[in-house]
Design a protein around this motif. Structure first.
Motif, PDB file in Angstrom:
ATOM      1  N   ALA A 265       0.827  -1.211   0.000  1.00 23.31           N
ATOM      2  CA  ALA A 265       0.000   0.000   0.000  1.00 23.31           C
ATOM      3  C   ALA A 265       0.858   1.256   0.000  1.00 23.31           C
ATOM      4  O   ALA A 265       0.604   2.202  -0.766  1.00 23.31           O
ATOM      5  CB  ALA A 265      -0.937  -0.012   1.201  1.00 23.31           C
ATOM      6  N   ALA A 266       1.888   1.288   0.841  1.00 17.89           N
ATOM      7  CA  ALA A 266       2.748   2.478   0.911  1.00 17.89           C
ATOM      8  C   ALA A 266       3.494   2.688  -0.400  1.00 17.89           C
ATOM      9  O   ALA A 266       3.563   3.820  -0.913  1.00 17.89           O
ATOM     10  CB  ALA A 266       3.731   2.341   2.070  1.00 17.89           C
ATOM     11  N   VAL A 269       0.852   3.903  -3.053  1.00 17.85           N
ATOM     12  CA  VAL A 269       0.362   5.264  -2.815  1.00 17.85           C
ATOM     13  C   VAL A 269       1.419   6.296  -3.165  1.00 17.85           C
ATOM     14  O   VAL A 269       1.121   7.329  -3.791  1.00 17.85           O
ATOM     15  CB  VAL A 269      -0.102   5.423  -1.355  1.00 17.85           C
ATOM     16  CG1 VAL A 269      -0.285   6.897  -0.990  1.00 17.85           C
ATOM     17  CG2 VAL A 269      -1.405   4.663  -1.124  1.00 17.85           C
ATOM     18  N   VAL A 270       2.661   6.048  -2.802  1.00 16.99           N
ATOM     19  CA  VAL A 270       3.735   6.994  -3.122  1.00 16.99           C
ATOM     20  C   VAL A 270       3.875   7.165  -4.625  1.00 16.99           C
ATOM     21  O   VAL A 270       3.995   8.291  -5.135  1.00 16.99           O
ATOM     22  CB  VAL A 270       5.058   6.544  -2.477  1.00 16.99           C
ATOM     23  CG1 VAL A 270       6.230   7.349  -3.027  1.00 16.99           C
ATOM     24  CG2 VAL A 270       4.990   6.704  -0.960  1.00 16.99           C
ATOM     25  N   ALA A 271       3.866   6.056  -5.363  1.00 15.85           N
ATOM     26  CA  ALA A 271       3.981   6.152  -6.821  1.00 15.85           C
ATOM     27  C   ALA A 271       2.808   6.909  -7.422  1.00 15.85           C
ATOM     28  O   ALA A 271       2.984   7.735  -8.336  1.00 15.85           O
ATOM     29  CB  ALA A 271       4.074   4.756  -7.423  1.00 15.85           C
ATOM     30  N   ALA A 272       1.593   6.648  -6.912  1.00 14.77           N
ATOM     31  CA  ALA A 272       0.404   7.286  -7.466  1.00 14.77           C
ATOM     32  C   ALA A 272       0.298   8.753  -7.073  1.00 14.77           C
ATOM     33  O   ALA A 272      -0.239   9.562  -7.829  1.00 14.77           O
ATOM     34  CB  ALA A 272      -0.849   6.541  -6.997  1.00 14.77           C
ATOM     35  N   GLU A 300       5.496   3.613   7.353  1.00 10.59           N
ATOM     36  CA  GLU A 300       5.937   3.133   6.035  1.00 10.59           C
ATOM     37  C   GLU A 300       5.845   4.250   4.991  1.00 10.59           C
ATOM     38  O   GLU A 300       6.756   4.451   4.186  1.00 10.59           O
ATOM     39  CB  GLU A 300       5.073   1.948   5.603  1.00 10.59           C
ATOM     40  CG  GLU A 300       5.175   0.713   6.469  1.00 10.59           C
ATOM     41  CD  GLU A 300       6.467  -0.066   6.244  1.00 10.59           C
ATOM     42  OE1 GLU A 300       7.216   0.261   5.306  1.00 10.59           O
ATOM     43  OE2 GLU A 300       6.732  -0.999   7.021  1.00 10.59           O
ATOM     44  N   LEU A 301       4.731   4.976   5.027  1.00  6.75           N
ATOM     45  CA  LEU A 301       4.505   6.031   4.035  1.00  6.75           C
ATOM     46  C   LEU A 301       5.516   7.161   4.184  1.00  6.75           C
ATOM     47  O   LEU A 301       6.160   7.577   3.205  1.00  6.75           O
ATOM     48  CB  LEU A 301       3.088   6.569   4.189  1.00  6.75           C
ATOM     49  CG  LEU A 301       2.678   7.704   3.237  1.00  6.75           C
ATOM     50  CD1 LEU A 301       2.561   7.185   1.813  1.00  6.75           C
ATOM     51  CD2 LEU A 301       1.368   8.335   3.689  1.00  6.75           C
TER      52      LEU A 301
END
Length: 480
Positions: A265-266, A269-272, A300-301
């Motif tokens: 998920a992290a 989300v970072v890529a998106a 993580e994020l």
């Protein structure tokens, strides 16, 4: 190297005394210019486009196919050159620009292949000795108004289906990024497209766009950009019988449930969120995390966001490039300050880098938490490298927050539960829905478009896109 370009008007390359200076947002340096044309060109543009529509309609779909394939080959052969132009006028990274050139060529190739598809179909007719058929026809002249964030990909996404359907196109590219649109037109003409079929009008918005919208020869307008401008275009054409396709803003949410793979998920989300410096309509800008995993997910994020390398897109190792211009950078920074004033906590970033990047339009990737649901940073599109994080109690609460928005472009959920995934797909009020995948990244054959104030009723991409660019005529014939 400076790129001094002309516009393609009336089948000829046309200059002008007034010029639009194109600047590199990473450095502020001038990289070229294009003519700043005004409303006076609209008459010549549409006279030629109407003639081009007649020429192109009579051109075999197989010939149209050949030309689109040829233009794609030209673009692939110039990949590095075109990618560098994109980086210099847009600010994105070289890797992102190379991907944009490749995907743009794929759009041309995908729709080129449809030159072999059916041109209609037979229909039963109850009358004696009578046959009936439906025939696909082009709508005529299409005006494409395209944005600066994907200044090659978005034109290809619009022009490829328009051309294979048999239409002529007038394209008005964004004033910040006009160079690559002209390169696209050059590739099409070099591949054999009659110059009357593609017109490129460079000029600042306002009067030139108003003149292009007002001409009675326009059959359809396809726009990508902000919701504010898209709605203005819809209002200006209301009652005119002109087809209008608007792909507008988004405030896309990714939901992280308690059973999610938090590392996946992290990463996703970072890529998106930060691809293209967050300047994508499908970028993740809201993250809704189930309370029990909030702290673990944020750790993580934040670690990933803090490690992102910001800089000139032509430099090796850069992951987040520049924003499009100083005004937009300042608006993004003001949105971050608004979030602070509203009680939001900036966990990562929140500032503009100095030093050798001070002259560029940079904002560090930013994570803001603890925002109220009615805060502007949570509800309004920022269109930059900023994500806002809120908690949810469960899937019910997550869906409520996802759908409590005037936008409805894209949403994602991270979960190991098939039941939760299927419910999210069914109940998320967005045109695109992902499970354990980013809100961005839709392929050329995936129908694309948002609900609510993110778009109009016409989809882009895939076979669905052809519905905007062609009409259906029904014919019946009795043998005598």
């Amino acid at each position: 190297m400076a790129y001094e370009y002309e516009a393609l008007i009336g089948g000829s390359w046309v200059g002008g005394e007034e010029r639009i200076e194109v600047l590199n947002p990473a450095t502020g340096e001038r990289i070229g210019s294009v003519p700043s044309l005004g409303p006076e060109v609209a008459g010549d543009v549409y006279e030629t486009a109407a003639r081009g529509a007649g020429i192109w309609r009579r051109t075999s779909p197989l010939k149209r196919m050949e030309i689109l394939f040829g233009a794609a080959r030209i673009m692939r052969g110039r990949l590095d050159e075109l990618a560098r132009i994109i980086v210099q006028e847009n600010g994105k990274t070289l890797a992102e620009a190379r991907g944009e050139v490749t995907k743009s060529a794929e759009f041309l190739e995908y729709y080129a292949g449809m030159g072999r598809d059916q041109l209609g179909y037979l229909i039963a007719d109850a009358r004696p000795d009578t046959s009936a058929r439906a025939v696909y026809e082009p709508i005529g002249v299409v005006l494409a108004i395209t944005p600066w964030n994907d200044a090659l990909l978005t034109p290809c996404r619009k022009l490829a289906p328009a051309f294979i359907a048999g239409n002529a196109v007038v394209i008005k590219p964004a004033s910040d990024t006009p160079l690559i649109a002209i390169e696209l037109a050059k590739a099409l003409v070099e591949a054999g497209m009659p110059s009357e079929v593609i017109q490129v009008v460079t000029g600042r918005g306002g009067t030139v766009v108003d003149a292009l919208l007002a001409d009675s020869r326009v059959a359809g307008v396809s726009f990508t950009g902000s919701t504010e401008v898209g709605l203005r275009i819809q209002r200006s054409l209301a009652g005119s019988n002109v087809r209008v396709q608007t792909e507008m803003g988004g405030k896309n949410a990714s939901v992280v449930l308690a059973d999610a793979d938090l590392v996946l998920a992290a990463d996703t989300v970072v890529a998106a969120a930060f691809g293209g410096a967050g300047q994508r309509c499908t970028a993740t800008s809201r993250v809704i995390v189930e309370s029990s995993v909030r702290e673990e997910f944020l750790a993580e994020l934040n670690r990933r966001v803090g490690a992102l390398v910001v800089g000139n897109g032509l430099s090796e190792g850069v992951q987040v490039g520049a924003l499009i211009n100083p005004g937009h950078r300042d608006r993004v920074m003001e949105a971050i300050e608004d979030a602070r004033r509203a009680g939001g906590e900036v966990l990562v970033g929140g500032d503009a880098p100095g030093g050798e990047l001070a002259a560029g339009c940079f904002v560090r990737p930013t994570v803001v938490a603890n925002l109220a649901e009615d805060s502007s940073a949570w509800r309004e599109e920022i269109f930059g490298p900023v994500i806002a994080v809120r908690e949810c109690a469960d899937l019910d609460d997550a869906l409520r927050q996802v759908n409590d928005s005037s936008y409805g472009l894209s949403a994602a959920v991270f979960t190991r539960s098939l039941a939760a995934a299927e419910r999210f797909i069914a109940e998320a009020d967005t045109g695109q829905v992902s499970v354990n995948l980013p809100t961005s990244g839709w392929d050329i054959h995936h129908p694309f478009g948002g609900f609510k104030f993110s778009g109009s009723g016409y989809k882009e991409q895939g076979v669905e896109a052809l519905g905007f660019y062609r009409r259906v005529k029904t014919a019946a014939v009795r043998a005598v």
